[in-house]
Structure formats: C-alpha cells, structure tokens
Design a protein around this motif. Structure first.
Motif, mmCIF file in Angstrom:
data_model
loop_
_atom_site.group_PDB
_atom_site.id
_atom_site.type_symbol
_atom_site.label_atom_id
_atom_site.label_comp_id
_atom_site.label_asym_id
_atom_site.label_seq_id
_atom_site.Cartn_x
_atom_site.Cartn_y
_atom_site.Cartn_z
ATOM 1 N N LEU A 1 -41.533 -24.483 15.728
ATOM 2 C CA LEU A 1 -40.852 -23.568 16.649
ATOM 3 C C LEU A 1 -41.798 -22.508 17.195
ATOM 4 C CD1 LEU A 1 -37.478 -23.167 14.758
ATOM 5 C CD2 LEU A 1 -37.778 -24.181 17.041
ATOM 6 N N ALA A 2 -42.768 -22.103 16.412
ATOM 7 C CA ALA A 2 -43.732 -21.097 16.858
ATOM 8 C C ALA A 2 -44.598 -21.607 18.003
ATOM 9 C CB ALA A 2 -44.605 -20.654 15.690
ATOM 10 N N THR A 3 -44.698 -22.928 18.163
ATOM 11 C CA THR A 3 -45.498 -23.493 19.256
ATOM 12 C C THR A 3 -44.717 -23.574 20.560
ATOM 13 O OG1 THR A 3 -44.917 -25.827 18.845
ATOM 14 C CG2 THR A 3 -46.768 -24.904 17.585
ATOM 15 N N LEU A 4 -43.404 -23.335 20.499
ATOM 16 C CA LEU A 4 -42.544 -23.444 21.678
ATOM 17 C C LEU A 4 -42.227 -22.063 22.239
ATOM 18 C CD1 LEU A 4 -39.897 -25.983 20.301
ATOM 19 C CD2 LEU A 4 -41.895 -26.511 21.708
ATOM 20 N N SER A 5 -41.982 -22.017 23.534
ATOM 21 C CA SER A 5 -41.498 -20.767 24.117
ATOM 22 C C SER A 5 -40.009 -20.634 23.785
ATOM 23 C CB SER A 5 -41.700 -20.766 25.633
ATOM 24 O OG SER A 5 -40.854 -21.729 26.232
ATOM 25 N N ASP A 6 -39.528 -19.410 23.754
ATOM 26 C CA ASP A 6 -38.111 -19.185 23.435
ATOM 27 C C ASP A 6 -37.190 -19.930 24.401
ATOM 28 O OD1 ASP A 6 -38.854 -17.579 21.352
ATOM 29 O OD2 ASP A 6 -38.434 -15.689 22.383
ATOM 30 N N SER A 7 -37.578 -20.006 25.656
ATOM 31 C CA SER A 7 -36.716 -20.643 26.656
ATOM 32 C C SER A 7 -36.689 -22.165 26.547
ATOM 33 C CB SER A 7 -37.142 -20.236 28.067
ATOM 34 O OG SER A 7 -38.466 -20.678 28.315
ATOM 35 N N SER A 8 -37.637 -22.757 25.826
ATOM 36 C CA SER A 8 -37.648 -24.217 25.703
ATOM 37 C C SER A 8 -36.788 -24.720 24.544
ATOM 38 C CB SER A 8 -39.073 -24.750 25.576
ATOM 39 O OG SER A 8 -39.650 -24.330 24.369
ATOM 40 N N VAL A 9 -36.395 -23.835 23.635
ATOM 41 C CA VAL A 9 -35.542 -24.248 22.517
ATOM 42 C C VAL A 9 -34.102 -24.349 22.998
ATOM 43 C CG1 VAL A 9 -34.704 -23.673 20.207
ATOM 44 C CG2 VAL A 9 -37.071 -23.187 20.833
ATOM 45 N N VAL A 10 -33.522 -25.540 22.865
ATOM 46 C CA VAL A 10 -32.149 -25.766 23.294
ATOM 47 C C VAL A 10 -31.180 -25.535 22.134
ATOM 48 C CG1 VAL A 10 -30.524 -27.493 24.186
ATOM 49 C CG2 VAL A 10 -32.875 -27.421 25.056
ATOM 50 N N ASP A 11 -31.501 -26.094 20.956
ATOM 51 C CA ASP A 11 -30.595 -25.999 19.819
ATOM 52 C C ASP A 11 -31.350 -26.297 18.534
ATOM 53 O OD1 ASP A 11 -28.124 -25.620 18.571
ATOM 54 O OD2 ASP A 11 -27.499 -27.704 18.838
ATOM 55 N N VAL A 12 -30.866 -25.729 17.437
ATOM 56 C CA VAL A 12 -31.404 -26.024 16.110
ATOM 57 C C VAL A 12 -30.208 -26.252 15.187
ATOM 58 C CG1 VAL A 12 -32.760 -25.169 14.159
ATOM 59 C CG2 VAL A 12 -33.425 -24.561 16.495
ATOM 60 N N LYS A 13 -30.228 -27.371 14.481
ATOM 61 C CA LYS A 13 -29.145 -27.693 13.555
ATOM 62 C C LYS A 13 -29.731 -27.943 12.174
ATOM 63 C CE LYS A 13 -25.933 -29.586 16.866
ATOM 64 N NZ LYS A 13 -25.280 -28.371 17.186
ATOM 65 N N PHE A 14 -28.950 -27.572 11.148
ATOM 66 C CA PHE A 14 -29.364 -27.742 9.768
ATOM 67 C C PHE A 14 -28.265 -28.470 9.012
ATOM 68 C CE2 PHE A 14 -29.084 -26.249 5.364
ATOM 69 C CZ PHE A 14 -30.346 -26.556 4.907
ATOM 70 N N SER A 15 -28.661 -29.391 8.144
ATOM 71 C CA SER A 15 -27.687 -30.035 7.264
ATOM 72 C C SER A 15 -28.335 -30.315 5.918
ATOM 73 C CB SER A 15 -27.140 -31.326 7.879
ATOM 74 O OG SER A 15 -28.128 -32.327 7.888
ATOM 75 N N SER A 16 -27.483 -30.460 4.927
ATOM 76 C CA SER A 16 -27.963 -30.743 3.575
ATOM 77 C C SER A 16 -26.980 -31.687 2.910
ATOM 78 C CB SER A 16 -28.062 -29.443 2.777
ATOM 79 O OG SER A 16 -28.416 -29.725 1.444
ATOM 80 N N ALA A 17 -27.508 -32.729 2.279
ATOM 81 C CA ALA A 17 -26.663 -33.680 1.557
ATOM 82 C C ALA A 17 -27.503 -34.377 0.493
ATOM 83 C CB ALA A 17 -26.071 -34.711 2.511
ATOM 84 N N GLU A 18 -26.953 -34.502 -0.676
ATOM 85 C CA GLU A 18 -27.589 -35.248 -1.765
ATOM 86 C C GLU A 18 -29.041 -34.820 -2.009
ATOM 87 O OE1 GLU A 18 -27.019 -39.425 -1.191
ATOM 88 O OE2 GLU A 18 -24.891 -39.186 -0.787
ATOM 89 N N GLY A 19 -29.288 -33.520 -1.968
ATOM 90 C CA GLY A 19 -30.616 -33.017 -2.280
ATOM 91 C C GLY A 19 -31.634 -33.117 -1.168
#
Length: 51
Positions: free
Chosen positions: A23-41
């Motif tokens: 993410l640090a390599t991208l400009s703020d305007s180029s980030v569309v979405d970030v999703k997080f999930s966790s399952a079974e470790g």
C-alpha cells in the motif's frame, strides 16, 4: 485498469506488514478497496487498486 492483489498467511503480523508495504507504493487515490478476512488460522487481505 482495476487490479487486485491478495496477501495471505497464517501469521497475522506478516500479512499485515506485506499489505502495508504494498500500500505504501500506491498513491491514496489509486486504492479502491481493502478487505480482510480470517478463517481456520489463515489471514487474508485483498487490495483492489487502479494501476
């Protein structure tokens, strides 16, 4: 063009660090979405961005 990048690891801190470094390599305007999930470790982060 819209693209995605997936980060996955059983170590939450590792996946977080990898995603933050990417993410640090991208400009703020180029980030569309970030999703997080966790399952079974496994922790997953999906970054959608404009290239």
């Amino acid at each position: 063009m819209i693209q995605v990048r997936v980060f996955s690891s059983s170590n939450k801190m590792l996946v977080q660090d990898d995603a933050n470094k990417f993410l640090a390599t991208l400009s703020d305007s180029s980030v569309v979405d970030v999703k997080f999930s966790s399952a079974e470790g496994t922790f997953d982060i999906l970054v959608t961005y404009k290239s």
